[in-house]
Each structure stands twice: as structure tokens, then as C-alpha cells.
Design a protein around this motif. Structure first.
Motif, short mmCIF file in Angstrom:
data_model
loop_
_atom_site.label_atom_id
_atom_site.label_comp_id
_atom_site.label_asym_id
_atom_site.label_seq_id
_atom_site.Cartn_x
_atom_site.Cartn_y
_atom_site.Cartn_z
N THR A 10 19.72 -23.21 9.11
CA THR A 10 19.23 -24.28 10.14
C THR A 10 20.24 -24.30 11.51
O THR A 10 21.41 -23.43 11.59
CB THR A 10 19.57 -25.29 9.09
OG1 THR A 10 18.50 -24.55 7.84
CG2 THR A 10 18.95 -27.02 10.28
N VAL A 11 19.25 -24.72 12.55
CA VAL A 11 20.16 -24.92 13.82
C VAL A 11 19.61 -26.66 14.22
O VAL A 11 18.50 -27.08 13.93
CB VAL A 11 19.08 -24.45 15.14
CG1 VAL A 11 20.06 -24.37 16.80
CG2 VAL A 11 18.62 -22.65 15.19
N PHE A 12 21.04 -27.45 14.41
CA PHE A 12 21.02 -28.79 15.06
C PHE A 12 21.06 -28.15 16.24
O PHE A 12 22.52 -28.40 16.63
CB PHE A 12 21.51 -29.39 14.31
CG PHE A 12 21.45 -31.03 14.15
CD1 PHE A 12 20.22 -31.59 13.79
CD2 PHE A 12 22.57 -31.54 15.04
CE1 PHE A 12 20.02 -33.26 14.20
CE2 PHE A 12 22.55 -33.14 15.72
CZ PHE A 12 21.69 -33.91 15.22
N PHE A 13 20.53 -29.25 17.45
CA PHE A 13 21.02 -29.28 18.46
C PHE A 13 20.32 -30.95 19.46
O PHE A 13 19.18 -31.55 19.19
CB PHE A 13 20.31 -28.43 19.33
CG PHE A 13 20.91 -28.06 20.97
CD1 PHE A 13 21.85 -28.11 21.11
CD2 PHE A 13 19.93 -28.49 22.01
CE1 PHE A 13 22.19 -28.25 22.09
CE2 PHE A 13 20.39 -28.28 23.35
CZ PHE A 13 21.28 -28.21 23.64
N LEU A 14 21.84 -31.50 19.89
CA LEU A 14 22.45 -32.68 19.96
C LEU A 14 21.78 -32.50 21.63
O LEU A 14 22.98 -32.12 22.26
CB LEU A 14 23.04 -33.54 19.97
CG LEU A 14 23.42 -34.95 19.91
CD1 LEU A 14 22.42 -35.85 18.93
CD2 LEU A 14 25.25 -35.24 19.52
N LYS A 15 20.97 -33.15 22.22
CA LYS A 15 20.85 -32.75 23.35
C LYS A 15 20.50 -34.72 24.50
O LYS A 15 20.58 -35.29 23.56
CB LYS A 15 19.57 -32.25 24.06
CG LYS A 15 17.90 -32.61 23.02
CD LYS A 15 16.96 -31.59 23.39
CE LYS A 15 15.67 -32.94 22.92
NZ LYS A 15 13.73 -31.79 23.33
N ASN B 121 21.05 -24.42 28.38
CA ASN B 121 21.65 -23.28 28.23
C ASN B 121 21.78 -22.87 26.73
O ASN B 121 21.63 -22.13 25.99
CB ASN B 121 23.39 -22.81 28.25
CG ASN B 121 23.71 -22.42 29.83
OD1 ASN B 121 22.64 -22.07 29.82
ND2 ASN B 121 23.99 -23.07 30.76
N TYR B 122 20.84 -23.55 25.79
CA TYR B 122 20.54 -24.39 24.33
C TYR B 122 20.16 -22.52 24.10
O TYR B 122 20.84 -22.29 23.28
CB TYR B 122 19.89 -25.14 24.65
CG TYR B 122 19.35 -24.80 22.68
CD1 TYR B 122 19.77 -25.00 22.07
CD2 TYR B 122 17.47 -25.37 22.65
CE1 TYR B 122 19.31 -24.82 20.50
CE2 TYR B 122 17.27 -25.08 21.31
CZ TYR B 122 17.97 -24.96 20.19
OH TYR B 122 17.37 -24.74 18.76
N GLU B 123 18.96 -21.94 24.51
CA GLU B 123 18.03 -20.60 24.17
C GLU B 123 19.14 -19.62 24.60
O GLU B 123 19.22 -18.88 23.68
CB GLU B 123 16.91 -20.52 24.95
CG GLU B 123 15.86 -21.46 25.22
CD GLU B 123 15.29 -21.48 23.85
OE1 GLU B 123 15.41 -20.93 22.73
OE2 GLU B 123 14.71 -22.21 22.96
N ILE B 124 19.67 -19.77 25.62
CA ILE B 124 20.66 -18.37 26.23
C ILE B 124 22.17 -18.42 24.69
O ILE B 124 22.38 -17.36 24.76
CB ILE B 124 20.90 -18.74 27.64
CG1 ILE B 124 21.56 -17.32 27.23
CG2 ILE B 124 21.41 -19.47 27.93
CD1 ILE B 124 21.94 -16.88 29.37
N ALA B 125 22.48 -19.52 24.68
CA ALA B 125 23.44 -19.59 23.66
C ALA B 125 23.40 -19.12 22.13
O ALA B 125 24.06 -18.87 21.52
CB ALA B 125 24.39 -21.16 24.11
N LEU B 126 22.08 -20.19 22.32
CA LEU B 126 21.66 -19.58 20.93
C LEU B 126 21.21 -17.95 20.23
O LEU B 126 22.08 -17.24 19.24
CB LEU B 126 20.55 -20.14 20.34
CG LEU B 126 19.75 -20.18 18.41
CD1 LEU B 126 20.94 -20.44 17.50
CD2 LEU B 126 18.35 -21.01 18.67
N LEU C 219 30.28 -19.69 29.45
CA LEU C 219 29.14 -21.25 28.07
C LEU C 219 29.86 -22.59 27.84
O LEU C 219 28.29 -23.38 27.87
CB LEU C 219 27.91 -20.62 27.25
CG LEU C 219 26.85 -19.42 28.12
CD1 LEU C 219 25.87 -18.63 26.73
CD2 LEU C 219 25.88 -19.79 29.08
N ALA C 220 30.96 -21.98 26.52
CA ALA C 220 31.26 -23.06 26.44
C ALA C 220 32.75 -22.98 26.40
O ALA C 220 33.53 -22.00 26.80
CB ALA C 220 30.82 -23.06 25.07
N TYR C 221 33.15 -24.54 26.40
CA TYR C 221 34.84 -24.02 25.65
C TYR C 221 35.18 -24.28 24.93
O TYR C 221 36.28 -23.53 24.02
CB TYR C 221 34.95 -25.80 26.31
CG TYR C 221 36.80 -25.88 26.33
CD1 TYR C 221 37.81 -25.37 26.56
CD2 TYR C 221 37.06 -26.96 25.40
CE1 TYR C 221 38.82 -25.48 27.02
CE2 TYR C 221 38.58 -27.25 24.54
CZ TYR C 221 39.34 -26.53 25.64
OH TYR C 221 40.12 -26.93 25.23
#
Lengths: 425, 422
Positions: free
Chosen positions: B413-418, B325-330, B300-302
Motif C-alpha cells: 500500500t502507498v499513502f500520499f498526503l498531498k 516528485n511523487y511518481e519519481i520518488a515512488l 528529492l528528500a531530507y
């Protein structure tokens, strides 16, 4: 027992033992008393620019990003992942791919010999499958996207793309999502066989070790290393002028970011000449644009540059260039000011006093790199790939003259320069 | 051989000598620690930048730079660190050791230069130089605004700012643009005088130096009158009952995910060493659960890793992922924490983490900067453990301790820059 040679500089009290393995591999061991950490770098002269090669009558061009992809994949072998093996010894390990080479390394405070075995094993046991290649395409795809969001990286590659017509230094090291989608296990094996052979590689060790004992041990680890085969990287002739003199991209940044690049067509040099050429390149930049220059003083006072301003000279066997980089409310004015400065110096001559100051800076930075065992390994590696003796540096610095600097300044010209800008959206 | 020799001046200032012969250069570093307060942060960031511009003896910055260049490319660098409820202003002076320039005595010159820059600034009518201040205010404005340039860093900073919005820790340590207008050469200079008397000063000298001579010098310059500095550890805040999720749209190719988790385990807690091991095996290494699952297994990520801040008491996770992939990664990142809490990890995982931590601690001795960080972080909390003592504590951590430590970690807290069109 391998043939032994010692290079040293007694003024700074540093030395390196050089061994030649029967396979053709060169091994450098730099003993460092009193240090806790030890480092080992195993590198191949295969970087992102080696994307076309000739073997016999065949000329092959490979997709962009293969060297970097190979770097990721070499950590895996049939009996597991090298990171897991390093985890069992406590080492801190990694690898990187540059334009010109790929290096695998670790540092550790304990279990050095076990770690050296892990490192030399991973270099000798490639294991590529359709499944592990597919998995890596996802990971590297995210690495590529990460860099697309990095304005400092973008402004640099946009500059290189504008500066070079042909030289593959203009291409991103990791390739693109599209180019890495073409990578297969077969292609990785082919490149591994072509470039990961003894005479194309180097092993550099640094730390508090006994070189002779270490050399004997290393010999037992290199049993699967294959001697060199005749593969030549091919580089088409690069025109002297730049492809484009201006390039621009919009990204979400707070203020414009710039790179001003100067193409240096006079890069071919051999052996210790490399040290001299490299120093001349750095001195020219420092005298014209360094923190004690009139240029820096004036532009900083005017608010045209800030703390982020930086200068860098790069010299490789296939290309050379200088870069001024930073943030500015007006990059074009910085560019114009830079050429005003160049023209001024082309009409006048630098003084002995200015040159001595520059030599002092070079001397200080040369000496200080020996504080860090990783830096020592990397410096030795660079000296190997460019055929010079690192320990001759201080003597060669002394041989640089004002004429050398004046001649290099006279070669700077607008037709060899590029302004690359990232503007806010 | 002892790694460090510590003296304390009459005014309370700590002076540490790491007089190792193995270093080829000399470093003179001053750390000034002050409580983090909203009205002060912009001043704190501006002070070292203004001092770096020159002094009474070097009123022209260019002349100072020439002096540094002539001194074998000596450097003055500065920065600011957040440490729990405190900020640390770090000013470093360095050059090559006298050994390589016996005639010009670089260390002696470096010490005098440090005293000049710190105690003889360019001041007129109780105010810093107007030009220095104005141009550094403008540079600081640019620097504060440039936080959006590096999106990875931006996501981290925003997360911290949001998660600790009701605590001092949420204050931006680089300062605030809107406060720059109120800063004048006069109030900045009086603030600096306050920093001298009220801040906790700590000095590090590393490299091959004569301790006695150097100590005499430091005594004559740094033994100024000071108020007593009282340290109070950071309050870890309050656990929240549910995870707060914040999303922000920007022009990005890749989503940047930052997750903040609270723990009441801080540097003085009995579970501190267990938490270091727990963080390493959860997300702090290449054999960690986050690396092996989010990156290696799920592709999912580097980068996907965690960092533990023991001064404040929280864990920060960062990863770069596809927007979709936000939900699955979180979910996966939270699941891996739950696994550690339930003890789903092996003795081998613990062993690997301990080895990696011990390797990092043992490596500290090879770097002047790492030594300074190691000791200065302990001065505040007055823990004063040696590297060997810390390694001993790490070795004693058990699986039960790690599970206990993990169970104090609560996602906050979750912060997502999309992207814009997601």
C-alpha cells in the motif's frame, strides 16, 4: 604533552579531564567506567544567531541559515563523505545546529580511535563546490518545508518572532528557501575560516577511556587546526519590550496550540553565575506553573490544559526567555490565568519548603543526566561555551535563596510577554 | 557479570533485575500485554492515564505530584505500544538511587508508591473516581484527534490503518473517539480487574538495588491470582497482487509519502536476522540505498528511510517530498528494493550494515529503557537470546540470505498526503 586539569564532584563520583591544545582548542575527557558506548562531540561556537560579524573594520551580514548549511556540507571532503567513513567503523554519527553553536558527534562501541580521526578530519577538511552546494539546496529545502508543516515548531518560531525585535534568535535556524539560495561555496569557505578555528571550538569526549592516553592520541589528530583569528559576532541592542504581544497562524490542527513566552532581559551573567541564573529561571516556572502548582491543578481540572502542557527556561549569552506551551481550547484564558498566578505570587512570598522541593528536583535531574554519555558530553560542551564549571552545580543550587526567586518573579510583566497561537483552519 | 537476572512469580509474572551499579537512578517498570482488540483499545489507553491521577492515599492529583517532586523529581510515565497482535501498556516509575539521598530511601518509597498506584486506586462502589475518568476521557479525545497535527506521523498511521484494514494490526492503538461515550467509571474499573488477571505482567527493575529485598516486596504485591496467558504470533496477512495507492489532500507544504510492504519473515523465522540486515542496507541507515539515492543522489528528500516490524512482518518507508516528485520518488524507492532483490549490492554494503546493527545492539546496555525494550520484546516470543548471541547470528548472515529475505518483501500500500491544489 598538553597541560592537564581535572574537575570533579566526588558526591556523584564523576570527573572530567581538561586539556589545552597548543592551537587554543580545549579538550574535555569524561571517563565513564562500565559503559559500553563512547561519545565525542566536536563543536564550534557558531550558530544561527551569529549572522553578523566584525573583522577589522568590516562588518558582514550573511544570509540566514549559513551555519546550518555549513553543518550539512562539512560531512563532505575531497576523498569522500564522512558518513561512508563512519559506516566502515559502525559508528552512529550526526550533527546539529542550534541558535548558538554547531556540533558534530558520534557514538560507538568499537573503533573509537578510528572514529575520532574521522570526526577531527571532517572538521579540518572543508570541501565546498558549486555542485555539492546545489545538491544540498534541494535537501535543505525539503528540511525547511518539513518544519513548515510542524505546528509545534511554527508556534515556537512565531513566538520568538513576536518577542524579539532584532536578536537573530527570531529567525529560523535553517533559514528560508530564498535565503539559502544565496549561499555559495565562497561564502561557506569564508564562514568556515572565520568560525571553525581552534579557540572558537571545543572537543568533548565521554566513555570508558584512559584520559591521558587519549589526550596523547588526540594531539596527533589536530595538525591542520588553525589558531583563532579575531572575529567578533555582532549583536545590536535588543529593546526590552516585546515586538508584538500576540501572534496567530492557522494550520490544520485539531485544537489550538499555544506558546506563552516571557522575555527575560536580565540574562547577562558570567561563569558559575550562569548556573544560578539558569536554576532560578527554572524554579520560578516550576513553582508558578509546574505539575504540583495550583495553576496546573486548576487548569488541568478545568480542561484548559492537558498532558501536552510543558514549561521551559532558556538562557544564553545573548538572550533569555521562559515558555509555557501546550494545547488548549482557550489559549487566551490560559494566558490570563498565568498572569493571575504571577500577580498572586508577586504579592506573596515563596516558602523555604517550596524552595527545598525545587532544589530536590534540580538535584535529581542533575544527577540523572550522568546516566547518559551523550548528555554528559553536551552538558560539558554547554559549560565550556558559557564558562562555568558543571561540577559546581550542586553547591550553587544550595546557595539559591527565596529572595532570589521572589526577585525574579517580580520582574515578570505583561509588557515582556507574548501569546502565540496556532488555530485550526 | 550477568546483565539481567530473571525471576518468575508463581502466577507467571516475569520479574527482571538489571541491577547495574553504573546507573544513577532506579526504574520500576510494569509492562502489561494484552491481545489487540477493537473494543479494548480505548480502555487500554485510558487505564494508565486514570491510574496516574491518584490513588486512595493520594485522592488529590496535586498531592501526588507534590510527593513526586519531593522525591527528587520522581516521575510516573506511561505509554502504549503495539507489538504484533498485542498491545503493551507500559507504566514506569523512576527516581534517583538511594546512594544520593541515603537518609530518605527514595527506592523504598518508589516501590511503595508503585504498589499504591497500581493496587490501591481511588475506587468507590466498584468504580473509579468519576472526576478522574471524565477528565481523562476528554484528554484522550483530544489526544486521539491530535493525530492530524503531526503530518509525518499522520501519514504513517493512516498507511498502517489502510494496509491492515482487515486485520487486528490495523486498529488504532490510541483508541477511538466514538467509543469514549460508552466508557464509565464502573466498566473501566471492571476492565482493569480483568487486565490484572488476564494480561501478561512483566516487571523490570533497573539500577543499583538490593535484589532480595525488592523481590520479597514484589512477591507480596504482584503474586495475585492470574489466568494463564497464551501467546499466538501475528499472522503476517496476505500478499496482494498489486499495489494499492491512496492519496489524501491536506493543508501541507510538503508531501508525506508512506509505503507499506509485506514480508512473511517475522521474529521467529529463520530469515529474521537476514531481514534486519536487509532493512538496514535498503533504508535503515545513512549508508542505505534509500538515503544515498533518494536523498544524496537525487536530492528529492531530507528524510527517506525504512523500518522493519518483525512482530507483524512488514516494512514501512517514509519520506517528505515535493508534491510533483511523487511518481519519481515512488519509482526510485521501488527500484532500490528490486536492486536488493536482484543482489545489486556489495560485500561492503553488507559489512557496513552489520557493523551498524552490532553497534546498536552493543549500545543497548548503556540505557535502562533500551534494556527493558530488548528483553520485553523477547518475553512474548520466548526467544531469550543474549545480545552476544544476536550479534553472532547477525554476523553469520550471507549475501544469499539477504537476497532471500528481500524477495519476501512485496509492496502493498502507498499513502500520499498531498496539497489541496495538486
Amino acid at each position: 604533552m598538553m597541560n592537564e586539569k581535572i574537575i570533579k564532584n566526588s558526591f556523584i563520583d564523576e570527573c572530567t579531564y581538561i586539556y589545552k591544545h597548543k592551537s587554543g582548542l580545549t579538550i574535555y575527557i569524561s571517563p565513564k567506567k562500565g559503559y559500553t558506548k563512547k561519545s565525542a562531540y566536536f563543536a564550534t561556537n557558531f550558530g544561527s544567531i551569529n549572522n553578523t560579524y566584525v573583522s577589522g573594520e568590516n562588518c558582514t551580514t550573511i544570509p540566514d541559515g549559513v551555519a546550518h548549511f555549513l553543518e550539512h556540507k562539512l560531512f563532505e571532503s575531497e576523498d569522500g563523505d564522512a558518513f561512508t567513513k563512519y559506516a566502515a567503523t559502525g559508528a552512529s554519527a550526526n550533527a546539529y545546529t542550534s541558535f548558538t553553536h554547531t556540533a558534530y558527534y558520534f557514538t560507538c562501541t568499537d573503533n573509537f580511535e578510528a572514529n575520532l580521526k574521522i570526526l577531527t578530519d571532517l572538521m579540518q577538511t572543508p570541501y565546498f563546490t558549486a555542485e555539492n552546494v546545489a545538491k544540498e539546496q534541494g535537501i535543505i529545502g525539503q528540511e525547511i518545508n518539513m518544519y513548515l508543516d510542524n505546528p509545534g515548531w511554527r508556534v515556537y518560531f512565531n513566538m520568538l518572532e513576536a518577542m524579539y525585535h532584532i536578536c537573530p534568535v527570531r529567525k529560523d535556524i535553517a533559514g528560508s528557501i530564498e535565503s539559502i539560495s544565496q549561499i555559495t561555496p565562497e561564502l561557506l569557505y569564508e564562514c568556515y575560516n572565520n568560525f571553525y578555528n581552534a579557540s572558537n571550538m571545543v572537543l568533548c569526549i565521554c566513555g570508558d577511556v584512559n584520559p591521558q592516553k587519549m589526550a596523547v592520541y588526540i594531539e596527533t589528530l589536530l595538525d591542520r587546526l588553525v589558531p583563532g583569528i579575531n572575529i567578533e559576532s555582532k549583536f545590536d541592542a535588543e529593546p526590552e519590550k516585546v515586538l508584538k504581544s500576540y501572534t496567530e497562524q492557522k494550520l490544520s490542527v485539531s485544537m489550538p496550540i499555544f506558546n506563552i513566552g516571557f522575555k527575560d532581559n536580565d540574562f547577562r551573567c558570567n561563569g558559575d553565575e550562569f548556573i544560578k541564573k539558569n536554576l532560578i529561571g527554572k524554579i520560578v516556572l516550576d513553582i508558578l506553573f509546574g505539575r504540583s502548582s495550583n495553576f496546573y491543578d486548576r487548569l488541568y481540572a478545568k480542561g484548559l490544559i492537558n498532558e501536552s502542557f510543558d514549561i521551559e527556561y532558556s538562557l544564553e549569552k545573548q538572550y533569555a526567555h521562559s515558555i509555557l506551551s501546550g494545547e488548549s481550547c482557550n489559549p487566551e484564558e490560559v494566558y490570563n490565568e498565568a498572569f493571575e498566578t504571577i500577580k498572586y505570587y508577586q504579592k506573596s512570598e515563596i516558602t523555604e519548603h517550596e524552595l527545598t522541593r525545587q532544589k530536590n528536583i534540580a538535584k535529581g535531574s542533575f544527577i540523572c543526566q550522568f546516566n547518559n554519555i551523550e548528555e554528559i558530553s553536551r552538558a560539558i560542551m554547554e559549560s565550556h561555551f558559557n564558562d562555568f564549571n558543571l561540577y559546581n552545580s550542586l553547591d550553587i543550587y544550595n546557595s539559591v535563596t527565596c529572595d532570589d526567586i521572589n526577585n525574579a518573579i517580580n520582574k515578570l510583566s505583561e509588557e515582556y510577554s507574548v501569546l502565540s497561537v496556532i488555530n485550526p483552519m | 557479570m550477568k546483565d539481567i537476572e530473571t525471576h518468575q512469580l508463581k502466577n507467571g509474572t516475569y520479574v527482571h533485575y538489571i541491577s547495574a551499579d553504573r546507573f544513577k537512578n532506579v526504574n520500576f517498570t510494569v509492562n502489561i500485554t494484552v491481545p489487540i482488540k477493537r473494543p479494548d483499545v480505548t480502555f487500554n489507553t485510558l487505564i494508565p492515564a486514570v491510574l496516574r491521577q491518584g490513588s486512595a492515599k493520594f485522592p488529590v492529583t496535586k498531592d501526588l505530584n507534590i510527593y513526586l517532586d519531593d522525591l527528587y523529581g520522581a516521575n510516573i510515565s506511561y505509554g502504549i505500544k503495539k507489538r504484533g497482535n498485542y498491545q503493551v501498556i507500559v507504566i514506569n516509575f523512576n527516581t534517583i538511587s538511594d546512594r544520593y539521598a541515603p537518609n530518605s530511601k527514595p527506592f523504598d518509597k518508589l516501590l511503595k508508591l508503585a504498589a499504591e498506584i497500581l493496587f490501591n486506586p481511588l475506587v468507590k462502589d466498584n468504580a473509579f473516581d468519576n472526576e478522574y475518568v471524565n477528565r481523562e476521557k476528554e484528554n484522550l479525545r483530544q489526544y486521539i484527534e491530535s493525530v492530524i497535527n503531526d503530518k509525518r506521523e499522520y501519514a504513517k498511521i493512516k498507511l498502517i490503518n489502510e494496509m491492515f484494514s482487515k486485520e487486528d494490526y490495523g486498529i488504532f492503538s490510541n483508541g477511538y473517539v466514538e467509543e469514549l461515550d460508552q466508557i464509565t467509571p464502573e466498566n473501566l474499573y471492571s476492565y482493569y480487574k480483568k487486565l490484572i488477571t488476564e494480561g501478561l505482567w512483566e516487571i523490570f527493575v533497573t539500577g543499583p538495588v538490593n535484589v532480595e529485598e525488592c523481590n520479597n516486596f514484589i512477591n507480596s504485591y504482584f503474586n495475585f491470582e492470574k489466568n494463564v496467558f497464551n501467546y499466538s504470533p501475528a499472522d503476517f496477512g496476505k500478499y496482494s497482487n498489486e499495489i494499492r495507492k491512496i492519496e489524501e489532500a491536506a493543508d501541507v507544504t510538503q508531501g508525506k509519502l508512506s509505503i507499506g510492504m509485506r514480508t512473511n519473515v517475522t521474529i521467529n523465522s529463520p530469515l529474521y536476522f537476514a531481514m534486519i540486515v536487509m532493512n538496514n542496507l535498503y533504508g535503515g541507515s545513512v549508508h542505505s540505498k534509500l538515503f544515498l539515492n533518494v536523498r544524496e543522489k537525487m536530492s528529492l528528500a531530507y528524510y527517506a528511510g525504512s523500518a522493519y516490524d518483525a512482530h507483524k512482518g512488514f516494512i514501512l518507508i517514509n519520506s517528505g517530498i515535493e508534491f510533483s516528485n511523487y511518481e519519481i520518488a515512488l519509482k526510485e524507492i521501488l527500484k532500490q528494493l528490486d536492486d536488493v532483490k536482484s543482489g545489486i549490492f556489495t560485500e561492503q554494503d553488507i559489512k557496513f550494515s552489520k557493523l551498524s546493527i552490532i553497534n546498536a545492539y552493543n549500545s543497548v546496555k548503556d540505557s535502562a529503557v533500551a534494556m527493558e525494550n530488548f528483553y520485553s520484546s523477547q518475553t512474548l516470543t520466548k526467544t531469550f537470546l543474549t545480545i552476544e548471541e544476536i550479534i553472532d547470528r547477525i554476523n553469520k548472515v550471507t549475501k544469499g540470505d539477504i537476497i532471500k529475505a528481500a524477495n519476501t518483501v512485496i509492496p502493498d500500500t502507498v499513502f500520499f498526503l498531498k496539497g489541496r491544489d495538486v
